[in-house]
Design a protein around this motif. Structure first.
Motif, PDB file in Angstrom:
ATOM      1  N   VAL A 107      -7.221  11.440   8.213  1.00  0.00           N
ATOM      2  CA  VAL A 107      -7.816  10.144   8.552  1.00  0.00           C
ATOM      3  C   VAL A 107      -8.435  10.202   9.946  1.00  0.00           C
ATOM      4  CG1 VAL A 107      -7.301   7.722   9.059  1.00  0.00           C
ATOM      5  CG2 VAL A 107      -6.352   8.798   7.008  1.00  0.00           C
ATOM      6  N   LEU A 108      -7.721  10.804  10.897  1.00  0.00           N
ATOM      7  CA  LEU A 108      -8.251  10.897  12.255  1.00  0.00           C
ATOM      8  C   LEU A 108      -9.501  11.776  12.304  1.00  0.00           C
ATOM      9  CD1 LEU A 108      -5.072  11.230  14.518  1.00  0.00           C
ATOM     10  CD2 LEU A 108      -6.364   9.189  13.922  1.00  0.00           C
ATOM     11  N   VAL A 160     -10.882   4.465  13.733  1.00  0.00           N
ATOM     12  CA  VAL A 160     -10.389   4.640  12.370  1.00  0.00           C
ATOM     13  C   VAL A 160     -10.750   3.427  11.509  1.00  0.00           C
ATOM     14  CG1 VAL A 160      -8.293   4.715  10.963  1.00  0.00           C
ATOM     15  CG2 VAL A 160      -8.531   6.233  12.945  1.00  0.00           C
ATOM     16  N   VAL A 161     -10.515   2.241  12.035  1.00  0.00           N
ATOM     17  CA  VAL A 161     -10.820   1.017  11.281  1.00  0.00           C
ATOM     18  C   VAL A 161     -12.320   0.922  11.021  1.00  0.00           C
ATOM     19  CG1 VAL A 161     -10.744  -1.501  11.333  1.00  0.00           C
ATOM     20  CG2 VAL A 161      -8.755  -0.175  12.106  1.00  0.00           C
ATOM     21  N   ALA A 162     -13.127   1.297  12.001  1.00  0.00           N
ATOM     22  CA  ALA A 162     -14.582   1.273  11.832  1.00  0.00           C
ATOM     23  C   ALA A 162     -15.035   2.255  10.752  1.00  0.00           C
ATOM     24  CB  ALA A 162     -15.265   1.605  13.153  1.00  0.00           C
ATOM     25  N   PHE A 207       2.433   4.014   4.824  1.00  0.00           N
ATOM     26  CA  PHE A 207       1.817   5.184   5.443  1.00  0.00           C
ATOM     27  C   PHE A 207       1.588   6.295   4.423  1.00  0.00           C
ATOM     28  CE2 PHE A 207       2.227   8.842   8.619  1.00  0.00           C
ATOM     29  CZ  PHE A 207       0.937   8.676   9.110  1.00  0.00           C
ATOM     30  N   LEU A 208       2.504   6.423   3.478  1.00  0.00           N
ATOM     31  CA  LEU A 208       2.384   7.468   2.466  1.00  0.00           C
ATOM     32  C   LEU A 208       1.206   7.250   1.516  1.00  0.00           C
ATOM     33  CD1 LEU A 208       6.115   8.192   1.478  1.00  0.00           C
ATOM     34  CD2 LEU A 208       4.587   9.623   2.848  1.00  0.00           C
ATOM     35  N   PHE A 218      -3.571   5.017   6.232  1.00  0.00           N
ATOM     36  CA  PHE A 218      -3.344   4.678   7.636  1.00  0.00           C
ATOM     37  C   PHE A 218      -3.481   5.899   8.544  1.00  0.00           C
ATOM     38  CE2 PHE A 218      -1.392   1.137   5.516  1.00  0.00           C
ATOM     39  CZ  PHE A 218      -1.550   0.069   6.386  1.00  0.00           C
ATOM     40  N   ALA A 219      -3.930   5.638   9.776  1.00  0.00           N
ATOM     41  CA  ALA A 219      -4.006   6.700  10.774  1.00  0.00           C
ATOM     42  C   ALA A 219      -2.651   6.955  11.412  1.00  0.00           C
ATOM     43  CB  ALA A 219      -5.010   6.333  11.853  1.00  0.00           C
TER      44      ALA A 219
END
Length: 413
Positions: A160-161, A184-186, A257-258, A262-263
């Motif tokens: 994700v990152l 990340v959200v962007a 998270f799994l 999510f970051a």
């Protein structure tokens, strides 16, 4: 120095209030009486009902008992049940010989007069890291030996990152963490998840941010404390953290998270195996101005409750010393997923598993919730803290107003 037999006294109101403290660092609870015979059978209570007699944990207890020339009758209780059972058995003069208890409960049992000190039993604690040992120190006296410690850190999803163009090495403080979450959200993914539930579990997860701001538990309404609540409130109001955090336990936030969406996720040592399987990695939780924030220490202490027959302490102490030896902590007790409590044992763990490095760093930066001699005042402070966080996250009060009300309630109590 008071004698073993005269230190047992009626349980006080403050100690009863502190029974509510649950420790959420990843352990749980059977049932049996603690009556022992002079035949050499010693009773042992712990918060690990998930480990039966075939487990490595049960085997090392049996081995240490055999070395001491006795046998052990072990019972595992749920963590939330163990403290109340220990208090009741102590009042009835029927305590187990050895009690492995959640670290915030140590001061509760000490105040009730139910524990003997490490010094009285010649238990060695000099090599234990001071920040870990602090949970069992009351008025300068130590009342237990830690079996190990766990704490919280910041897990992250490298995929994700990477997709968002975030280099994890850039995350050093709150400003850079916020910048990473915003990217990340962007990019279309989700920012961070954690547990802000209105229980001790919520306080446990909030404390790294609270202490990382520079705030102290004796002044809930300080400017630093407000900045920590504001951080979480901004994450939720901006959509960087889901509204579900308000009711999330550490388990449900981990399940979020799994999903791979999510970051970041705040969680504990006990998730490191699942994280490795999912390809997630970890860094210490950053403090506001950089460095590792002090997270709360989790884990349990081996204690020797007051007995009517003082001759029993010697064998009990031998068993405790065996269980906390470096060899047993590293080779056997590590089935508990704890970081060792002494620098020597930590280095031995690191030699066997290099992935423990960020966890050892996090544990060494951690501190006891009941430290600073807060003792049984901690549960009262914690309840006001999690209430303030809940009120801020739900918009009932501003962070400043919520913490002002929290401090007023603590002071009035």
């Amino acid at each position: 120095m008071s004698t073993f037999t005269t230190r047992h006294r009626t349980l006080g109101t403050a100690a009863l209030a502190a029974v509510a403290v649950g420790v959420l660092a990843g352990c749980s609870g059977g049932v049996t009486g603690s009556t022992t015979e002079a035949s050499g059978t010693f009773t042992f209570w712990d918060p690990y009902p998930q480990y039966d007699e075939t487990s490595e944990w049960a085997k090392v207890i049996g081995s240490c008992a055999a070395d001491a020339g006795v046998t052990v009758e072990r019972t595992g209780f749920d963590t939330s049940d163990l403290t109340s059972r220990a208090l009741l058995s102590g009042q009835q003069g029927d305590s187990p010989d050895i009690l492995l208890i959640d670290n915030p409960a140590v001061s509760t049992l000490v105040e009730a007069g139910l524990l003997t000190s490490a010094g009285e039993n010649n238990l060695e604690v000099g090599d234990v890291a001071e920040n870990i040992l602090g949970a069992s120190v009351v008025d300068g006296e130590t009342y237990g030996v830690p079996i190990g410690a766990n704490t919280l850190a910041l897990y992250y999803n490298p995929q994700v990152l990477s997709a968002a163009g975030v280099d994890i090495s850039s995350v050093e403080d709150w400003v850079t963490l916020n910048a990473a979450i915003e990217k990340v959200v962007a990019s279309g993914k989700k920012g961070i998840t954690f547990s802000a539930i209105g229980t001790e579990e919520g306080s446990f997860q909030f404390l790294p941010w609270y202490w990382g701001s520079g705030a102290e538990l004796t002044e809930l309404d300080s400017a630093d404390a407000v900045s920590a609540v504001q951080l979480w409130t901004d994450w939720v109001s901006k959509g960087w953290a889901p509204n579900s955090v308000i009711n999330n336990t550490q388990t449900t936030s981990w399940e979020e998270f799994l999903t791979g969406e999510f970051a970041f996720a705040e969680n504990g040592t006990w998730q490191k195996a699942a994280a490795a399987e999912a390809g997630y990695e970890v860094i210490p939780i950053p403090a506001k101005d950089g460095g590792a924030a002090a997270a709360p220490t989790g884990g349990e202490f081996l204690t020797l409750p007051v007995q009517s027959d003082p001759s029993r302490y010697e064998k009990s102490a031998q068993i405790v010393s065996c269980l906390t030896s470096t060899d047993n902590v590293v080779d056997t007790d590590n089935s508990l997923n704890y970081i060792a409590a002494t620098p020597e044992a930590q280095q031995a763990q690191l030699a066997e598993d290099a992935t423990l490095e960020p966890w050892i760093e996090a544990v060494n930066a951690a501190q006891a919730r009941t430290g600073d001699n807060l003792g049984t005042r901690y549960p009262v402070i914690s309840e006001q803290l999690w209430t303030a966080v809940q009120n801020a996250l739900t918009g009932v009060q501003s962070p400043q107003d919520a913490l002002t009300a929290a401090q007023q309630s603590v002071s009035a109590g």
